[in-house]
Design a protein around this motif. Sequence first.
Motif, PDB file in Angstrom:
ATOM      1  N   PRO A   1      -7.445 -43.429  30.920  1.00  0.00           N
ATOM      2  CA  PRO A   1      -7.193 -42.519  30.568  1.00  0.00           C
ATOM      3  C   PRO A   1      -6.640 -41.647  29.468  1.00  0.00           C
ATOM      4  O   PRO A   1      -5.952 -42.235  28.377  1.00  0.00           O
TER       5      PRO A   1
ATOM      6  N   ASN B   1      -2.002 -37.602  27.004  1.00  0.00           N
ATOM      7  CA  ASN B   1      -1.868 -36.510  26.518  1.00  0.00           C
ATOM      8  C   ASN B   1      -0.881 -36.325  25.861  1.00  0.00           C
ATOM      9  O   ASN B   1      -0.268 -37.080  25.573  1.00  0.00           O
TER      10      ASN B   1
ATOM     11  N   ARG C   1      -0.572 -36.871  37.023  1.00  0.00           N
ATOM     12  CA  ARG C   1      -0.639 -38.179  36.672  1.00  0.00           C
ATOM     13  C   ARG C   1      -0.343 -39.483  37.502  1.00  0.00           C
ATOM     14  O   ARG C   1       0.389 -40.017  37.542  1.00  0.00           O
TER      15      ARG C   1
ATOM     16  N   ALA D   1     -13.824 -39.541  34.005  1.00  0.00           N
ATOM     17  CA  ALA D   1     -13.290 -38.498  33.113  1.00  0.00           C
ATOM     18  C   ALA D   1     -14.374 -37.498  31.593  1.00  0.00           C
ATOM     19  O   ALA D   1     -15.102 -37.187  32.248  1.00  0.00           O
ATOM     20  N   GLN D   2     -14.489 -39.210  31.135  1.00  0.00           N
ATOM     21  CA  GLN D   2     -14.949 -38.258  30.283  1.00  0.00           C
ATOM     22  C   GLN D   2     -16.299 -38.090  29.862  1.00  0.00           C
ATOM     23  O   GLN D   2     -17.627 -37.302  29.550  1.00  0.00           O
TER      24      GLN D   2
ATOM     25  N   ILE E   1     -14.668 -34.093  32.388  1.00  0.00           N
ATOM     26  CA  ILE E   1     -13.873 -33.532  33.341  1.00  0.00           C
ATOM     27  C   ILE E   1     -12.760 -33.612  31.665  1.00  0.00           C
ATOM     28  O   ILE E   1     -12.263 -35.128  31.444  1.00  0.00           O
ATOM     29  N   ASP E   2     -11.988 -32.477  31.557  1.00  0.00           N
ATOM     30  CA  ASP E   2     -10.972 -31.982  30.354  1.00  0.00           C
ATOM     31  C   ASP E   2      -9.831 -32.118  31.194  1.00  0.00           C
ATOM     32  O   ASP E   2      -9.133 -31.598  32.426  1.00  0.00           O
ATOM     33  N   MET E   3      -8.896 -32.053  29.766  1.00  0.00           N
ATOM     34  CA  MET E   3      -7.382 -31.632  30.418  1.00  0.00           C
ATOM     35  C   MET E   3      -7.109 -30.376  30.757  1.00  0.00           C
ATOM     36  O   MET E   3      -5.914 -29.676  30.820  1.00  0.00           O
TER      37      MET E   3
ATOM     38  N   LYS F   1      -7.832 -32.224  38.783  1.00  0.00           N
ATOM     39  CA  LYS F   1      -8.800 -32.922  39.362  1.00  0.00           C
ATOM     40  C   LYS F   1      -8.785 -34.173  38.206  1.00  0.00           C
ATOM     41  O   LYS F   1      -9.843 -34.894  38.357  1.00  0.00           O
ATOM     42  N   LEU F   2      -8.309 -34.031  36.798  1.00  0.00           N
ATOM     43  CA  LEU F   2      -8.272 -34.876  36.004  1.00  0.00           C
ATOM     44  C   LEU F   2      -7.530 -36.397  36.750  1.00  0.00           C
ATOM     45  O   LEU F   2      -8.002 -37.256  35.997  1.00  0.00           O
TER      46      LEU F   2
ATOM     47  N   ASP G   1      -9.005 -39.627  37.081  1.00  0.00           N
ATOM     48  CA  ASP G   1      -8.401 -40.884  36.473  1.00  0.00           C
ATOM     49  C   ASP G   1      -8.387 -42.120  37.302  1.00  0.00           C
ATOM     50  O   ASP G   1      -7.701 -43.575  37.374  1.00  0.00           O
TER      51      ASP G   1
ATOM     52  N   ASP H   1     -13.267 -32.995  24.912  1.00  0.00           N
ATOM     53  CA  ASP H   1     -12.745 -32.372  25.086  1.00  0.00           C
ATOM     54  C   ASP H   1     -12.884 -30.694  25.048  1.00  0.00           C
ATOM     55  O   ASP H   1     -13.513 -30.254  23.717  1.00  0.00           O
TER      56      ASP H   1
END
Length: 183
Positions: free
Chosen positions: A105, A108, A119, A135-136, A140-142, A147-148, A152, A179
Amino acid sequence: MLRLLDFIFSFFGILFLWPVGLIVYILGLFDTGSPIFKQKRVGKHQKPFTLLKFRTMGVDTKSVATHLANSSSVTKLGAFLRKSKLDELPQLLNVLKGDMSLVGPRPNLFNQEELVKERSERGVYDFLPGITGLAQINEIDMSTPEKLAKVDAQMLQELTIKKYFHYIFATLGGKGSGDRIKE
């Protein structure tokens, strides 16, 4: 096994890509005067570590999650580095050191409280953060914390050597745009 692969690939990545890194570093000196970006991020077991990247925004840009940054902050060189993913090259040092994995992941910021909560609830911080992952490559971003965190957690539960290589090659092949930034 994955840590061994991370070590080998980051070592040889640094060994073979240092000339590219040197060129980007020199261009960055002309672009912003400070080509390396360092930022405290949340690591495994929520321990802080210093993430390294090539700088893509002006030096005086506020330190916020990328999706909250303004697109006017991104320099012309920075836009190229983001699109080509060359801004991530210094993270090979984070991987070599053991702060990150190639796959995991995205790390962040500590002030992204909703994402930290999501998380934490899903056990995502029991693993090393990574340069790329499910995700990447699915963009799918932050900006969508719940959802992220779900994606993850799913990736980490289902991670195999085959998927590890899939995420890396999909990223190198240009899948995923990184992102998003506020327009």
